[in-house]
Design an enzyme around this catalytic site. Structure first.
Site: not given
Lengths: 231, 193
Positions: A103, A157, A142, A152, A155
């Site tokens: 991110y 959000h 990640y 995770r 995905h």
């Protein structure tokens, strides 16, 4: 006029044994049920004017000097209420990791490259059929230190308002066939039968030749209902 | 309940929502839909600032929470679609993360809402954070509205000993302090909305 009840049987619990942070953060006392008044039935109504031309295109809105790296994807679907009616003119906000699983958030310390040409956030407003559509790159997996060897799944959000404050939803869209899903406490916090509703379908009709893979994912919010809730 | 479509499950907003939902507040160079400034310069009504922290069950302030506010204007009216078409109008919606402030506070600059339908003046609140799988609903009432609070039908549904968790402390000069406790003896009352 009211909303259909929040379907708690299909929702995660406040405290989830597998997802450690919930232990100190989920409420422990019973919720107090209140009748829905104007404050719950009405809600923020951001319209088409609130979306800029690049807001739906995550392959372009973070560009500095080239294309973002990764597998280009198109993510589209409909926002519906639980009667199957389209939720029109409602804002959909998205954010995600880049193709390497990083991110741009200042606190993300994962040792994977930041893509200088990828921001990873955008928004759009649904059309008359409740449709939304984003262009992006497939987010990477990640690590997240919840437990040993915790990763995770890929995905995106999603944040939606729907017609009222009571229909607010923040959720995550997952990808089909991801082997990490079976191991992920956040995905598995939703009960079996419901968690699968968060997995998009690969869709060859949404896929654009020579350009990007297509995924379809419908989102279902609580609907406006003329039948008053029972106490 | 026949033929109903199942509702999509909720998931945590996660720790990294800032650049997606509260970008400007956290110093990213792009826009966000709403921020901590709810009232505009020309919004009628008494100016107030509401601030506080969010505490976890160990009493530690949460640095990755996001609070959303939805409120009526000073006359008790909620903004409608027409108001949102005007970017400069009062929209009654606020959004603030706790991680951008050195004291890990949320801060909202707004006007005191008017009461409506027999309800005392209040702010409708959504609480989100890493480690919270569903957003939690609560309300912020005002300590200097004792009479209206006593007659409020929603506060009346709350056990008396817990009502205080829904009332912001008035510090004078339009300043109000409201902390949110996720757990513990003084756990904030959360609503099944």
């Amino acid at each position: 006029m009211t909303f259909t009840p929040r379907d708690y049987a299909g929702q995660p619990k406040w405290i989830d044994e597998g997802y450690k942070s919930t232990g100190l953060r989920g409420p422990t006392k019973p919720l107090v049920r209140i009748p829905l008044g104007r404050g719950e039935l009405a809600g923020p109504r951001f319209g088409q004017d609130w979306v800029g031309p690049l807001d739906t295109d995550l392959t372009r809105n973070g560009r500095v000097n080239g294309e973002p790296l990764g597998e280009r994807i198109i993510v589209t679907g409909r926002v519906l209420d639980d009667f199957g009616r389209p939720v029109r003119n409602t804002v959909v906000e998205v954010w995600q990791a880049n193709a390497a699983g990083r991110y741009i958030h200042k606190r993300d310390q994962h040792d994977a490259p930041i893509d200088p040409n990828f921001r990873g956030s955008g928004r759009c407003v649904t059309d008359d059929e409740g449709r939304y559509r984003f262009l992006s790159v497939k987010p990477g997996a990640y690590p997240w230190r919840n437990h040993h060897n915790a990763w995770r799944p890929n995905h995106i959000h999603f944040s939606l308002f729907g017609p009222g404050f009571a229909s607010r939803l923040v959720t995550q869209m997952y990808f089909p066939g991801d082997p990490l899903l079976a191991l992920d406490p956040i995905y598995n916090s939703a009960p079996p039968g419901s968690r699968e509703l968060m997995i998009a379908d690969f869709d060859i009709d949404t896929t654009e030749p020579e350009w990007a893979l297509g995924y379809r994912w419908d989102i279902v919010l609580r609907g406006r209902d003329a039948t008053p809730m029972e106490d | 309940m026949t033929n109903r479509m199942p509702q999509t499950p909720s998931q945590t907003v996660g720790p990294y929502f800032a650049y997606g939902l509260t970008a400007r507040q956290y110093g990213y160079d792009w826009d966000q839909l709403a921020d901590g400034r709810i009232a505009r310069d020309d919004t009628p009504g008494p100016r107030i600032r509401v601030f506080g922290q969010v505490f976890d069950g160990a009493g530690a302030p949460v640095d990755d929470a996001m609070i959303e506010i939805w409120q009526a204007d000073a006359s008790g009216r909620y903004p409608d679609e027409a108001d949102f078409a005007d970017r400069g109008a009062f929209h009654g919606v606020g959004r603030c993360g706790t991680g951008a402030d050195p004291s890990l506070r949320f801060v909202f600059d707004t006007i005191k809402p008017g009461g409506h339908d027999g309800e005392a003046p209040h702010l409708n609140v959504c609480v989100m954070m890493r480690g919270l799988l569903l957003h939690a609903y609560t309300r912020i009432y005002f300590a200097d509205e004792e009479e209206a609070n006593a007659a409020d039908p929603v506060l009346a549904l709350v056990p008396e000993e817990r009502r205080g968790t829904l009332v912001a402390r008035a510090l004078g000069g339009g300043l109000y302090h409201f902390d949110i406790a996720m757990q513990g003896d003084d756990e904030t009352v959360f609503f099944d909305v």
